[in-house]
Design an enzyme around this catalytic site. Structure first.
Site, mmCIF file in Angstrom:
data_model
loop_
_atom_site.group_PDB
_atom_site.id
_atom_site.type_symbol
_atom_site.label_atom_id
_atom_site.label_comp_id
_atom_site.label_asym_id
_atom_site.label_seq_id
_atom_site.Cartn_x
_atom_site.Cartn_y
_atom_site.Cartn_z
ATOM 1 N N ARG A 149 0.858 -1.197 0.000
ATOM 2 C CA ARG A 149 0.000 0.000 0.000
ATOM 3 C C ARG A 149 0.883 1.232 0.000
ATOM 4 O O ARG A 149 1.655 1.452 0.927
ATOM 5 C CB ARG A 149 -0.917 0.024 1.223
ATOM 6 C CG ARG A 149 -2.060 1.042 1.092
ATOM 7 C CD ARG A 149 -2.871 1.174 2.375
ATOM 8 N NE ARG A 149 -2.100 1.878 3.397
ATOM 9 C CZ ARG A 149 -2.043 1.490 4.678
ATOM 10 N NH1 ARG A 149 -2.680 0.420 5.088
ATOM 11 N NH2 ARG A 149 -1.335 2.191 5.544
ATOM 12 N N GLU A 171 4.652 7.290 2.433
ATOM 13 C CA GLU A 171 5.432 6.095 2.700
ATOM 14 C C GLU A 171 4.897 4.943 1.877
ATOM 15 O O GLU A 171 3.788 5.001 1.330
ATOM 16 C CB GLU A 171 5.403 5.725 4.187
ATOM 17 C CG GLU A 171 4.024 5.350 4.710
ATOM 18 C CD GLU A 171 4.047 5.022 6.190
ATOM 19 O OE1 GLU A 171 5.134 5.040 6.794
ATOM 20 O OE2 GLU A 171 2.963 4.741 6.738
ATOM 21 N N ASN A 173 4.123 0.943 2.288
ATOM 22 C CA ASN A 173 3.933 -0.133 3.260
ATOM 23 C C ASN A 173 4.058 -1.480 2.556
ATOM 24 O O ASN A 173 3.271 -1.780 1.646
ATOM 25 C CB ASN A 173 2.551 -0.025 3.908
ATOM 26 C CG ASN A 173 2.357 1.288 4.639
ATOM 27 O OD1 ASN A 173 2.806 1.460 5.754
ATOM 28 N ND2 ASN A 173 1.703 2.231 3.976
ATOM 29 N N SER A 178 -2.909 -2.756 6.279
ATOM 30 C CA SER A 178 -4.215 -3.055 6.851
ATOM 31 C C SER A 178 -5.333 -2.222 6.240
ATOM 32 O O SER A 178 -5.108 -1.365 5.390
ATOM 33 C CB SER A 178 -4.176 -2.838 8.361
ATOM 34 O OG SER A 178 -3.829 -1.504 8.660
ATOM 35 N N LYS A 359 12.221 3.526 5.638
ATOM 36 C CA LYS A 359 12.233 4.920 5.183
ATOM 37 C C LYS A 359 13.547 5.275 4.496
ATOM 38 O O LYS A 359 13.583 6.104 3.585
ATOM 39 C CB LYS A 359 11.980 5.859 6.362
ATOM 40 C CG LYS A 359 10.712 5.562 7.143
ATOM 41 C CD LYS A 359 9.478 5.596 6.274
ATOM 42 C CE LYS A 359 8.212 5.380 7.092
ATOM 43 N NZ LYS A 359 8.125 4.021 7.663
ATOM 44 N N LYS A 416 11.516 11.168 10.127
ATOM 45 C CA LYS A 416 10.887 9.852 10.167
ATOM 46 C C LYS A 416 11.923 8.770 10.455
ATOM 47 O O LYS A 416 12.976 8.731 9.816
ATOM 48 C CB LYS A 416 10.200 9.554 8.822
ATOM 49 C CG LYS A 416 9.258 10.655 8.357
ATOM 50 C CD LYS A 416 8.617 10.338 7.040
ATOM 51 C CE LYS A 416 7.496 9.356 7.198
ATOM 52 N NZ LYS A 416 6.685 9.235 5.959
ATOM 53 N N GLU A 420 7.693 0.992 11.071
ATOM 54 C CA GLU A 420 6.334 0.985 10.543
ATOM 55 C C GLU A 420 5.352 1.177 11.689
ATOM 56 O O GLU A 420 5.701 1.104 12.855
ATOM 57 C CB GLU A 420 6.052 -0.346 9.836
ATOM 58 C CG GLU A 420 6.920 -0.592 8.615
ATOM 59 C CD GLU A 420 6.508 0.235 7.418
ATOM 60 O OE1 GLU A 420 5.465 0.907 7.495
ATOM 61 O OE2 GLU A 420 7.239 0.214 6.414
ATOM 62 N N GLY A 421 4.088 1.400 11.328
ATOM 63 C CA GLY A 421 3.030 1.357 12.315
ATOM 64 C C GLY A 421 2.528 2.704 12.788
ATOM 65 O O GLY A 421 1.589 2.783 13.552
ATOM 66 N N ARG A 500 -7.853 7.794 4.907
ATOM 67 C CA ARG A 500 -7.909 8.011 6.358
ATOM 68 C C ARG A 500 -7.912 9.503 6.625
ATOM 69 O O ARG A 500 -7.000 10.220 6.205
ATOM 70 C CB ARG A 500 -6.716 7.350 7.049
ATOM 71 C CG ARG A 500 -6.814 5.840 7.100
ATOM 72 C CD ARG A 500 -5.531 5.205 7.556
ATOM 73 N NE ARG A 500 -4.474 5.410 6.591
ATOM 74 C CZ ARG A 500 -3.217 4.988 6.765
ATOM 75 N NH1 ARG A 500 -2.879 4.402 7.876
ATOM 76 N NH2 ARG A 500 -2.323 5.225 5.835
#
Length: 505
Positions: A149, A171, A173, A178, A359, A416, A420-421, A500
């Protein structure tokens, strides 16, 4: 907040000439959006709870059925059609790039050297990748699977012409991407609300029509390309199972997809929806285990087949965990990850794919001419349009100038780490404070990124059964699925999208 503006897969995007165009709704307290928040909240909540848009409750208190609505945007976000379709066209290119980079171990090691020294988690992943390559002369299983993603924000500085507005990448993923199922179901919710309440001359219909500048529910619905993530992702997993079974003379009924999960997962509905779709569409079974459980019961035979305690053979290992150091609480967790990596199960993703999502790799790929190492000239030019400004930090780089710029104007940057997350980035004054205390070696675990400047839109956000109207910013994720062995791509396509949204500020 999930706010769905659906996307058709790349082959279908050409059929959709437009999606909702950007424009201020002109709402204020007591305006059309406040009316919609009041009148549509109840039907939206009922639809959400009836269609699996839920999280497990934070505290179950002994009641395993306890849950709450997934926070959602009540209405679709507005996006310029040209920018949206351009981002869709990038999806298969990201897949090709991830696969190519993951197989260039020497480049990965060199690129991540400073990050590995400063960040033990990245260092451990590199060590696993190198040990597998050393033990087996490359990956034990040459077929890699990606459910990737790419996340973007709309870059639209004040004064720019609308045609200049475009997505810039936040970024990429490559592990545990998810919300694929929840985003599709939010799209279904929006399609229902616009169709059911957008036609007629009552106040709710007029408010919806005024907000989007369209005249009827069907016209509103027609602007929403279908989001097929709840079909494309399980279909990709099913195809991976078939490929594994054909290659290893395994009956499909004897093979399973292993979902590698976290304990206490609240986002169960997103994962379970993929599991149920995999069964309903392809008749394939899922088993869920943590990495520690894999370590306890998993066994490899001499050919590398991974079997669980009941003898079920793992065809595909799909990671919804393993992206954060918090998932590795002991060596048992690491041993479970290594056991999977040493097997011939198709990994989604392999540890090499996970490293491509670092990153530092994102920053390196944005460097002059680097994309041409992995992609042809046309694909490189297309993807380069998505790059924001990115700068390396640490002992292997001359970071004096970018540090000075960030100290002087921290509001223009994001710092950054490799992790992740979410929740790990630094902004504004936090950047200044962190840079003042970090050693040059410690800076090697971070990159500096241009802060993307989207314009807020008035939106209706919902949480815990309430709705509120507020200026909002959105991040857009475009899913893609991939299967390939380094020479042939067996699957490479766009697979849906996610929005989002959160309140500005």
């Amino acid at each position: 907040m999930l706010a769905a503006l659906r996307v058709a897969r790349a082959a279908e995007v050409r059929r959709h000439r437009s999606i909702f165009q950007r424009g201020r709704s002109g709402t204020a307290n007591g305006g059309p959006l406040d009316l919609l928040a009041d009148k549509l909240l109840h039907p939206a909540l009922n639809y959400s709870m009836s269609h699996g848009l839920v999280y497990a409750a934070q505290n179950l208190n002994g009641d395993l059925s306890s849950g709450t609505q997934c926070p959602i945007g009540l209405l679709p976000f507005k996006v310029p059609a040209h920018a949206f379709h351009e981002a869709v066209s990038w999806s298969p290119l990201w897949n090709t790039l991830v696969d190519a980079v993951s197989r260039d171990t020497a480049w990965l090691n060199e690129t991540l050297a400073s990050a590995a020294r400063a960040d033990p988690f990245t260092g451990r992943l590199i060590k696993i990748n190198n040990s597998i390559a050393s033990e087996f002369g490359g990956p034990r299983q040459k077929i890699y699977m990606g459910i990737n993603r790419s996340d973007y924000m709309m870059h639209e500085p004040e004064g720019n012409d609308q045609s200049d507005v475009r997505f810039l990448q936040v970024e990429l993923n490559t592990i545990a991407s998810s919300f694929g199922a929840l985003s599709a179901r939010t799209g279904m919710l929006h399609h229902y609300l616009l169709g059911r309440y957008g036609t007629g001359s009552d106040p709710v219909a007029k408010a919806l029509q005024a907000h989007y500048g369209l005249e009827s529910g069907p016209e509103l619905q027609a602007q929403l390309p279908k989001n097929e993530s709840l079909e494309r992702i399980p279909d990709a997993l099913a195809q991976a199972v078939r490929i594994y079974c054909d290659a290893n003379n395994v009956q499909q009924g004897n093979a399973v997809v292993l979902f590698v999960t976290q304990t206490g997962e609240r986002n169960f509905a997103d994962q379970r929806a993929l599991e149920y779709a995999l069964w309903e569409r392809s008749g394939m079974r899922v088993e869920r285990r943590s990495m520690r459980q894999v370590r306890a019961e998993g066994r490899l035979d001499s050919s590398g087949r991974l079997r669980l305690a009941d003898g079920q053979e793992v065809a595909v290992a799909y990671f919804r965990a393993g992206y954060t150091p918090d998932d590795y609480r002991s060596e048992d967790d690491w041993d479970g990850r290594i056991l999977i990596e040493r097997s011939i199960a198709i990994k989604c993703p392999s540890v090499a794919y996970q490293l491509v999502g670092a990153k530092k790799v994102q920053q390196a790929l944005a460097g002059p001419g680097v994309l041409n190492r992995f992609l042809d000239a046309e694909a490189s030019e297309m993807l380069s349009r998505s790059f924001a400004g990115l700068w390396s930090l640490g002992p292997d780089n001359d970071d004096t100038e970018i540090i000075a710029r960030a100290m002087q104007s921290p509001e223009q940057f994001v710092m950054k780490p490799q992790r992740e997350g979410g929740g790990n980035n630094m902004y504004g004054k936090d950047i200044v404070g962190k840079l003042k205390t970090m050693s040059r070696e410690e800076r090697g675990a971070f990159i500096m990124m241009q802060r993307i400047m989207p314009q807020p839109q008035e939106a209706v956000l919902t949480r815990s059964g309430t709705a509120f109207v507020t200026p909002s910013l959105s991040e857009f994720g475009f899913y893609s699925v991939y299967l390939g062995d380094g020479e042939t791509a067996m699957l490479n396509e766009h697979a849906g999208h996610l929005v989002r949204s959160k309140a500005e500020g």
